[in-house]
Enzyme design. Sequence first.
Site, PDB file in Angstrom:
ATOM      1  N   HIS A 263      35.652   4.342 -16.946  1.00 36.84           N
ATOM      2  CA  HIS A 263      36.125   5.124 -15.840  1.00 36.84           C
ATOM      3  C   HIS A 263      37.514   5.915 -16.198  1.00 36.84           C
ATOM      4  O   HIS A 263      37.732   6.961 -15.761  1.00 36.84           O
ATOM      5  CB  HIS A 263      36.637   4.161 -14.649  1.00 36.84           C
ATOM      6  CG  HIS A 263      37.218   4.846 -13.456  1.00 36.84           C
ATOM      7  ND1 HIS A 263      36.833   5.815 -12.822  1.00 36.84           N
ATOM      8  CD2 HIS A 263      38.754   4.753 -13.155  1.00 36.84           C
ATOM      9  CE1 HIS A 263      37.422   6.138 -11.963  1.00 36.84           C
ATOM     10  NE2 HIS A 263      38.690   5.658 -12.159  1.00 36.84           N
ATOM     11  N   CYS A 264      38.109   5.128 -16.987  1.00 29.36           N
ATOM     12  CA  CYS A 264      39.478   5.973 -17.266  1.00 29.36           C
ATOM     13  C   CYS A 264      39.597   6.911 -18.352  1.00 29.36           C
ATOM     14  O   CYS A 264      40.051   8.151 -17.871  1.00 29.36           O
ATOM     15  CB  CYS A 264      40.531   4.704 -17.740  1.00 29.36           C
ATOM     16  SG  CYS A 264      40.752   3.567 -16.636  1.00 29.36           S
ATOM     17  N   ILE A 265      39.087   6.724 -19.576  1.00 30.66           N
ATOM     18  CA  ILE A 265      39.469   7.680 -20.686  1.00 30.66           C
ATOM     19  C   ILE A 265      38.684   9.128 -20.551  1.00 30.66           C
ATOM     20  O   ILE A 265      39.291  10.044 -20.915  1.00 30.66           O
ATOM     21  CB  ILE A 265      39.162   7.364 -22.064  1.00 30.66           C
ATOM     22  CG1 ILE A 265      39.982   6.030 -22.293  1.00 30.66           C
ATOM     23  CG2 ILE A 265      39.283   8.194 -23.217  1.00 30.66           C
ATOM     24  CD1 ILE A 265      39.830   5.207 -23.731  1.00 30.66           C
ATOM     25  N   ASP A 268      40.762  10.177 -16.590  1.00 30.43           N
ATOM     26  CA  ASP A 268      41.904  10.528 -16.262  1.00 30.43           C
ATOM     27  C   ASP A 268      42.696  11.851 -16.932  1.00 30.43           C
ATOM     28  O   ASP A 268      43.429  12.405 -16.278  1.00 30.43           O
ATOM     29  CB  ASP A 268      42.804   9.238 -16.686  1.00 30.43           C
ATOM     30  CG  ASP A 268      42.482   8.113 -15.912  1.00 30.43           C
ATOM     31  OD1 ASP A 268      41.714   8.182 -15.022  1.00 30.43           O
ATOM     32  OD2 ASP A 268      42.954   6.866 -16.332  1.00 30.43           O
TER      33      ASP A 268
END
Length: 421
Positions: A263-265, A268
């Site tokens: 989900h993050c890299i 974001d």
Amino acid sequence: MGESRSWPRLAVLGIGYAGLPLAVAAAAIGYRTWGVDTDPRVVAQVNDGISHVDTVGDGELTAVRERLTATTDPACLSQCSVIVICVPTPVDADGQPNLTALTAAAVAVRDALRPGQLVIVESTTYPGTTDGHVRGLLEESGLRAGVDFSLAYSPERVDPGNPVYRLGNTPKLVGGLTPVCRDRATAFYSRFVQHVHPTPGTREAEAAKIFENTYRQVNIALVNEFARFCHAVDIDVWETLRAVETKPFGFSGFRPSAGVGGHCIPVDPLYLVHRAHEVGLNFHMAETAQSVNEAMPGWVAERAAAQLAADGTAPRDARVLLLGATYKRDVADARNAPCVELASRLRTMGTDVAFHDPHICTLVIDGVTLHRAPDVDEAVRVADLVVVVQHHKEYGDDLLGRARRIFYTSEPAELPNGVSL
């Protein structure tokens, strides 16, 4: 803004990879906790003591069953002294921030808001969201943030599959709308987190979270581009990286791969780019890194096709098995996994693509549901090429040694039938 000294009631909106560990940790030290989620299947699983995320074990859920209740009904929010928002913040098809879930959560809190409550946002978002968008929605209740209720931001720092760093021993950033808001949130987290680091405000905490993952995106892109260079000039990238990592200062190791996932890299840095554009700036490093990493699945597909051709098999006549379809080794999270784009590229070439992963049963490729190979031994044996996308611990040398040809997108094992990035 008085409160019960024990803060006995907590609501966590969104009980996924970030929210469920938080709810369990708080319940474990005595909080009467509600986990609110829009997915009835997740709610049912949690209430049955079955964890749907790698960051929480079934035993941990069972241990707090008397103090943790999952529900789809936000009515519990009005009963709670502390409300934490942990809902997803993805991007849309154009790479723009999608705050739909965060907005819905803030509206639910607004409708239940009462004086004295502490509201904390953990969802990753661009700087200015908490003291802008979220604050504006909450103050539609007629209550004032920082006066009638407290508002803070504390980004989740969950690393699925990490056996060392979990919620309790990972430093927690906390920024408040006011010093009192910050201090209340700090006191809350300090009950079950070993180290809490306060920031001057919510925007510094928001920016820190996005920069952490942009740092990783940029460095992963650097090593991915370096791997492509090494291949072009016939250099062993893995031996080169091992050599570089002998330097005891000024270097942090990263590994090339088929792309980035989770989900993050992949997400974001786009929030950072979005906010930079809003103030008239370009964030070139983040944008370039995003482009490099998004191109990796296509490059791996081309490498796989070249390997097939070298063995005398056209891609349209080939059977390719993708091993490991999640975004990370030994983790059951397939969000934004590069395996999906890799499979799509191979199918576009006319290749017969199969996959296996011990952690997930299906992949959706271009709208088509692909079921994992029922017999991994047979799938490895009959494939013209096995592409190891995630080298899960279940894929030992005995299994991989049966393959006709292996293409490793992670650090390779020393098998005679294997090539790598």
